[in-house]
Scaffold this active site. Sequence first.
Site, PDB file in Angstrom:
ATOM      1  CE1 TYR A   1      -3.877   2.080   0.280  1.00  0.00           C
ATOM      2  CE2 TYR A   1      -3.442   2.353   2.625  1.00  0.00           C
ATOM      3  CZ  TYR A   1      -4.177   2.664   1.500  1.00  0.00           C
ATOM      4  OH  TYR A   1      -5.227   3.543   1.597  1.00  0.00           O
TER       5      TYR A   1
ATOM      6  CE  LYS B   1      -7.172   2.965  -0.950  1.00  0.00           C
ATOM      7  NZ  LYS B   1      -7.263   3.668   0.327  1.00  0.00           N
TER       8      LYS B   1
ATOM      9  CD  GLU C   1      -8.478   4.687  -3.188  1.00  0.00           C
ATOM     10  OE1 GLU C   1      -7.509   5.332  -2.750  1.00  0.00           O
ATOM     11  OE2 GLU C   1      -9.477   4.393  -2.490  1.00  0.00           O
ATOM     12  CG  ASP C   2      -6.031   7.374  -5.559  1.00  0.00           C
ATOM     13  OD1 ASP C   2      -6.363   8.035  -4.563  1.00  0.00           O
ATOM     14  OD2 ASP C   2      -5.057   6.611  -5.570  1.00  0.00           O
TER      15      ASP C   2
ATOM     16  CG  ASN D   1       0.732   9.405   2.285  1.00  0.00           C
ATOM     17  OD1 ASN D   1       1.612   9.351   3.116  1.00  0.00           O
ATOM     18  ND2 ASN D   1      -0.499   8.981   2.515  1.00  0.00           N
TER      19      ASN D   1
ATOM     20  CG  ASN E   1      -2.737   3.870   6.259  1.00  0.00           C
ATOM     21  OD1 ASN E   1      -3.664   3.626   5.499  1.00  0.00           O
ATOM     22  ND2 ASN E   1      -1.497   3.491   6.019  1.00  0.00           N
TER      23      ASN E   1
END
Length: 576
Positions: A110, A183, A254-255, A427, A471
């Site tokens: 991850y 994920k 996601e993203d 991050n 996280n």
Amino acid sequence: MRQVGFNLDTTSRDAVLQISARGRLVLVHPMANRGTAFTLGEREQLGLSGLLPSRVTTIEEQLRRTYAQYSRSPSPLAKFIQLTQLRDRNEVLFYRLLSEHLEEMLPIIYTPTIGEAIERFSHEYTGARAVFLSIDHPELVEQSLRDFELDADDVDLVVVTDSEGILGIGDQGIGGVQIALGKLGVYTAAAGIHPRRAIPIVLDVGTDNLGLLNSDLYLGERHARVRGERYDEFIDLFVQTVTRLFPNAMLHWEDFGAGNAHRILNRYTDEICTFNDDIQGTAAVVLAAVLAAVRLTGMPLAEHRVMIYGAGTAGVGVADLIREAFRRAGVSDDDAYRQFWAFNSRGLIVEDGKGVRDFQRPYARKRADVADWTVVDPARISLAEAVREVKPTILIGTSAQHGAFSEDVVRAMAEHCEQPIIMPLSNPTSRAEAQPSDLLEWTDGQALIATGSPFGTIRHGEIYHTIAQANNALIFPGLGLGVSVVRAERVTAEMIYAAADALAGLMNEYRPGASLLPSMSDLRVVAATIAKAVAETAEAQGLARRPMTNAIADIYQRMWKPEYPRLEILPPDSQN
């Protein structure tokens, strides 16, 4: 899981694996293959005699060997590739190894290593058990999903990305499939979601990454990223198809880029069971850290002043959920908004400022709020200027701007706040707004800190400070488990809040320097605790399609444990 030659009930911890396949077909099936752990009798019946070394080993011996191989890998990316190959060869052994070394290996499978793996996807390609859907071939969407060979009742989770907003590295085209795979790996390791009850998907809508477009090795569609009406039609086709084929699954976004993430979530949140980890997952884990820190300060939440530096997808999601906590503390919506100051790339967001997105507007300050401030440029008010005027107690960074929380900013904050709550969340580490060691130095050890990347323990004076890692892995696995246990119709704001509150409730250690959040090594306990809170909230809201009979037992039975299942070897011509 029902495939030619193999059948496994993925809803039970104690299911039997039925096999009618023979020979090398068994060894190339990741869920059936156990390598040298096949007994001599099993080898004879399955046509494996001579296809494996003579000695029969236990899974414990296999673990020692694979961990030694992992430890010898020379770089994080090499470790990632080795673990990926193990997963594709022997899924049970992979998850057993991961579960026994979760805190050590989570940064490999991850964040932060996943970022490099995404960038290198086309160069290092060795296959990926995922679904690739191209905007250039919408007619293949349904067939592609069916080709993954899972039936309607076999899927609890669908994790999908379009790869535009990958971590802190932006548009990565088709390589974003790795974030979906990563994920799902965490869903399984942390919450026991069976790896064969989830589908990772990448929506290939092109890329604006010129490096990828000019690479001969790039595996995605070779054109600029499609936007506008055609993009929306493709998203809608995908949503309608995936929810029809897998009606019990939670759709995890996601993203996605800032311009689409909030818009897509708002479009579908009241229609289907859907969740955006960058918006809601990040918000929940940050809220949990904030609630824990607020308890330590002794100051009521309603009296805190919050600055969000980097009001993008994640930042506004964080602000929204903390504002919900204000509301629950008895603060009106109007008063709660007045406790927030948000920043974009142009500085403090003001109502008449340029470049303000629709989802940021609720947090835009009125021009009158800043009229009497002493600033260099009223059209671009800096963080340092705002800190001096506002005297915030909570500073949250989601900007990916390395060093944005400078010494001047932090010392100015600490002058008016005995225990400043400071969270540089960006991050990877190279993009963090500040280093925890600096924050402790500049606040004389008084800062209450959570970060996005792992930093471990830092000594300041005589106190060892365990730095909390905010996280998302502390939230989304338990949320997904809770949703799947009761087959929730929707993911609501109340369920997200319940997840955050349950996480905050796990922290009861008040020694100086204690972490604001649980350790990554406790993820299975964390996930189970959150799942219970989420499932009970879904039931209370009337959204549970499969109500629980006993919350603890129901959740425990759904948490798959990576152990070789008992085999039932059927005749070769059996249909299962």
